[in-house]
Design an enzyme around this catalytic site. Structure first.
Site, PDB file in Angstrom:
ATOM      1  N   HIS A 163       0.917  -1.343   0.014  1.00  0.00           N
ATOM      2  CA  HIS A 163      -0.180   0.106  -0.099  1.00  0.00           C
ATOM      3  C   HIS A 163       0.877   1.126  -0.002  1.00  0.00           C
ATOM      4  O   HIS A 163       0.537   2.338  -0.405  1.00  0.00           O
ATOM      5  CB  HIS A 163      -0.847  -0.074   1.252  1.00  0.00           C
ATOM      6  N   SER A 213      -1.200  -7.937  -0.807  1.00  0.00           N
ATOM      7  CA  SER A 213      -1.708  -8.733   0.336  1.00  0.00           C
ATOM      8  C   SER A 213      -0.960  -9.075   1.402  1.00  0.00           C
ATOM      9  O   SER A 213       0.376  -9.568   1.185  1.00  0.00           O
ATOM     10  CB  SER A 213      -1.993 -10.049  -0.296  1.00  0.00           C
ATOM     11  N   ASN A 233       5.892   1.601  12.512  1.00  0.00           N
ATOM     12  CA  ASN A 233       5.466   3.225  12.834  1.00  0.00           C
ATOM     13  C   ASN A 233       4.146   3.137  13.722  1.00  0.00           C
ATOM     14  O   ASN A 233       3.370   3.968  13.925  1.00  0.00           O
ATOM     15  CB  ASN A 233       4.979   3.931  11.595  1.00  0.00           C
ATOM     16  N   GLU A 272       2.759 -24.759   3.595  1.00  0.00           N
ATOM     17  CA  GLU A 272       2.170 -24.571   2.158  1.00  0.00           C
ATOM     18  C   GLU A 272       2.228 -23.146   1.631  1.00  0.00           C
ATOM     19  O   GLU A 272       2.496 -22.923   0.480  1.00  0.00           O
ATOM     20  CB  GLU A 272       0.664 -25.072   2.220  1.00  0.00           C
ATOM     21  N   PHE A 311      -4.700 -29.232   1.056  1.00  0.00           N
ATOM     22  CA  PHE A 311      -3.959 -28.237   1.805  1.00  0.00           C
ATOM     23  C   PHE A 311      -3.460 -27.221   0.814  1.00  0.00           C
ATOM     24  O   PHE A 311      -2.769 -26.110   1.413  1.00  0.00           O
ATOM     25  CB  PHE A 311      -2.770 -28.997   2.561  1.00  0.00           C
ATOM     26  N   HIS A 322      -4.483 -37.120  -3.209  1.00  0.00           N
ATOM     27  CA  HIS A 322      -5.330 -37.503  -2.113  1.00  0.00           C
ATOM     28  C   HIS A 322      -6.627 -36.638  -2.270  1.00  0.00           C
ATOM     29  O   HIS A 322      -6.917 -35.957  -1.202  1.00  0.00           O
ATOM     30  CB  HIS A 322      -4.695 -37.304  -1.030  1.00  0.00           C
TER      31      HIS A 322
END
Length: 634
Positions: free
Chosen positions: A80, A127, A188, A379, A404, A428
């Site tokens: 940002h 993010s 900050n 992960e 996962f 799986h």
């Protein structure tokens, strides 16, 4: 115009010029955000001194050639604060003032958070909590693989230290002794809604980071000499460095400094003018920071394969072959195909989430241990490391259980923003895994991976298709995903069968077919059994192997819908976002009847056969659905 050239890293007169640069970075952050009517000037202002010293005196970067392999990396994790980054680019002459003042305009390169649309931005950020993870991947690639020497610098905010991915990254940075990684934290004390978790308690941050093996320096983030010394000393052998810098949000303009009320708010024009005046006015300071050492002075360590240009084709790799009828799990074929890739393409690396003996990737470790990296059960960091390796020109494959992969979805979402190619395998999947129960059953992964921008989603049904699709992934741009099954099933295809991306395979086509059964993975085998059962009842059907979920073979699907009228999709996945919805979208303009069989109820622990039956996706359930749809015959 004032020009700053790189100097030796020691306090002195040169830092007075760096102070001018820091003031300009603050002013330009204000100008850009006020012109845009949006953005984060105060978050940019707190880190301006840190950025100025790094840019002018420590970041080795040839701004005229961002493709140089020995350039350092600068990753703005607190994305940002993009106005600060764009102000830095103006100071080095990478962009002009006109572009800076058109920040956040549609079609422009200077977006609200940085993206690789800019050649100096390696990964999309914004993010929060991801920058250190990507930086760790890039630093690991530089330390573990033959390459030019470079450092990775990442600037973070203190708010994002609450994200678990930060600590996954620091854990792996310490584990791998990444002394080419420096993390700078702009403490900050203020987040979006008020004080951050620890405010200015830098000792709390330091204790945690030292526990992960980092060398930690605590400094005043507005003392240029202290910043300069900390960056100069960020070279502790076999330890990553973290610099905790105490700063003031909005530093440089008294009306907003240390105020919790100005997060994400551009200054109105009158306040912007007042702030710029308080900071000394608009300036045109230009900086020539240090550049990478002359390549001629360094031994040529770059892996020969990495000197290829992106336009050069990959080495030809022949996938493993299997006998029709031989039983093998697709996850094992994936591992065997990785070994073949490793033998012929020296760029291929494999990452594991501590399940390699289950996903099949451990086979690569045995064959090519120098290109196999264990990330353990993290992960998010596994995917971030894959992105880091890919940014350095390697071709990473990463695997874990399909269930996962969801933990790393935000990293995948961000990587899809103009990121490099990475390849994932999820094993799986579905109720087919049986006794392990619903916590281990990947039932949402197709929806998740299909939704990613530019992704490719593949779902092989036998070892032959799994091996060839694994090899094909090496040529695919963007994010590609291979869904594999736990159980062993008969090989269906001859060794010479081709599996083009976006294709499908048709079984048992006939002029009198009353339905088309669409399956993939385990459900293809159930569809084939159902077709045999229905044929005995005088109900001929065809079966479509939809091994490519995205892109999907819309032409084949539409032809089958027009010829049979009834389409039955069968998937070991939730009904939302999986094969059924992908087929429905492809058939939106084709008049036909569509029946979708999927895992609707909550599954439990049981044998694979009983789980498939309970979910209504076994051969008997498929045959019953066709009988019900076509009604009495004769």
């Amino acid at each position: 115009m004032t020009s700053i050239s790189a100097g030796v890293s020691s306090a002195g007169a040169d830092l007075d010029s760096v102070a001018d640069l820091a003031r300009q970075l603050r002013v330009d952050s204000i100008r850009a955000t006020t012109a845009a009517g949006s953005g984060h000037p105060t978050s940019s202002m707190s880190a301006a001194d840190l950025a100025a010293v790094l840019l002018a005196r420590h970041l080795r970067y040839d701004w005229s050639d961002p493709s140089r392999r020995d350039n350092d990396y600068f990753i703005l994790s607190k994305g940002h604060a993009s106005p600060l980054l764009y102000a830095m680019y103006r100071a080095v002459g990478a962009i002009e003032e006109k572009e800076l003042l058109e920040t956040y305009r549609r079609g422009g390169r200077l977006e609200g958070h940085p993206t690789p649309r800019l050649p100096w931005v390696p990964v999309a950020t914004g993010s929060l909590g991801q920058g250190i993870a990507y930086a760790t991947g890039m630093a690991l690639a530089g330390r573990a693989m033959p390459d030019r020497p470079y450092r990775v610098w990442v600037l973070c905010g203190d708010g994002e230290m609450a994200e678990g991915s930060v600590w996954e990254a620091l854990d792996k940075a310490g584990l791998h002794k990444l002394d080419n990684l420096t993390v700078i934290v702009d403490v900050n004390r203020l987040g979006q809604t008020g004080p951050t978790e620890f405010g200015w308690d830098l000792d709390a941050y330091a204790a945690r980071m030292r526990a992960f093996g980092a060398d930690v320096q605590v400094i005043d983030g507005h003392d240029l000499g202290a910043i300069d010394a900390a960056l100069q000393n960020a070279t502790v052998a076999e330890r990553p460095t973290v610099i905790l810098a105490r700063t003031v949000k909005g530093r440089g303009y008294k009306r907003v400094a240390d105020s919790p009320d100005w997060h994400g708010k551009p200054l109105p024009q009158d306040m912007a003018e007042e702030a710029i005046a308080e900071l000394g006015g608009v300036s045109d300071v230009r900086v020539r920071g240090p550049i990478p050492r002359d390549a001629a002075d360094e031994p040529d360590q770059v892996h020969a394969a990495l000197r290829r240009t992106p336009s050069e084709s990959r080495p030809h790799v022949t996938a493993p072959t299997y006998e029709v009828g031989e039983e093998m799990a697709t996850r094992k074929a994936y591992g065997q195909a990785l070994v073949a890739l490793g033998e012929h393409d020296p760029d291929v690396v494999v990452l594991d989430g501590e399940v390699g003996n289950s996903t099949g990737s451990q086979q690569f470790e045995k064959a090519h241990p120098e290109r196999y990296f264990q990330l353990y059960i993290s992960e998010q960091q596994m995917v971030a490391t894959a992105v880091g390796f890919a940014e350095r020109g390697w071709r990473p494959y990463a695997a874990t259980f399909a269930a996962f992969v969801s933990r790393a979805h935000d990293f995948l979402r961000m990587s899809a923003i103009d990121g490099p190619a990475i390849r994932l395998a999820g094993s799986h999947c579905g109720v087919e895994i049986g006794p392990d129960g619903p916590s281990q059953m990947g039932l949402e992964d197709l929806a998740m991976m299909r939704a990613l921008h530019g992704s490719t989603v593949l779902y092989p049904s036998d070892a032959a298709s799994a091996a060839k699709l694994t090899v094909a992934m090496n040529q695919i741009p963007g994010i590609s995903y291979l869904r594999t099954t736990r159980g062993s099933y008969p090989v269906l295809y001859q060794p010479d069968e081709a599996f083009p991306i976006g294709g499908s395979k048709l079984w048992g086509e006939g002029a009198d077919d009353v339905a088309t059964l669409v399956g993939a993975g385990v459900t293809l085998h159930e569809c084939l059994k159902a077709a045999t059962e229905l044929a005995h009842d005088g109900l001929p059907v065809r079966v479509l192997d939809l091994y490519s979920i995205k892109p999907i073979d819309a032409v084949a699907l539409q032809a089958c819908a027009e010829q049979t009228g009834l389409m039955v999709t069968v998937e070991d996945h939730r009904p939302e976002g999986g094969i059924g919805e992908a087929v429905a979208a492809a058939l939106a303009d084709v008049p036909c009847t569509l029946r979708r069989l999927a895992v609707d109820a909550l599954p439990g622990s049981d044998s694979p056969e009983r789980n498939l039956a309970a979910a209504g996706i076994d051969a008997q359930s498929i045959a019953a659905a066709v009988r019900e749809a076509v009604g009495p015959q004769g």
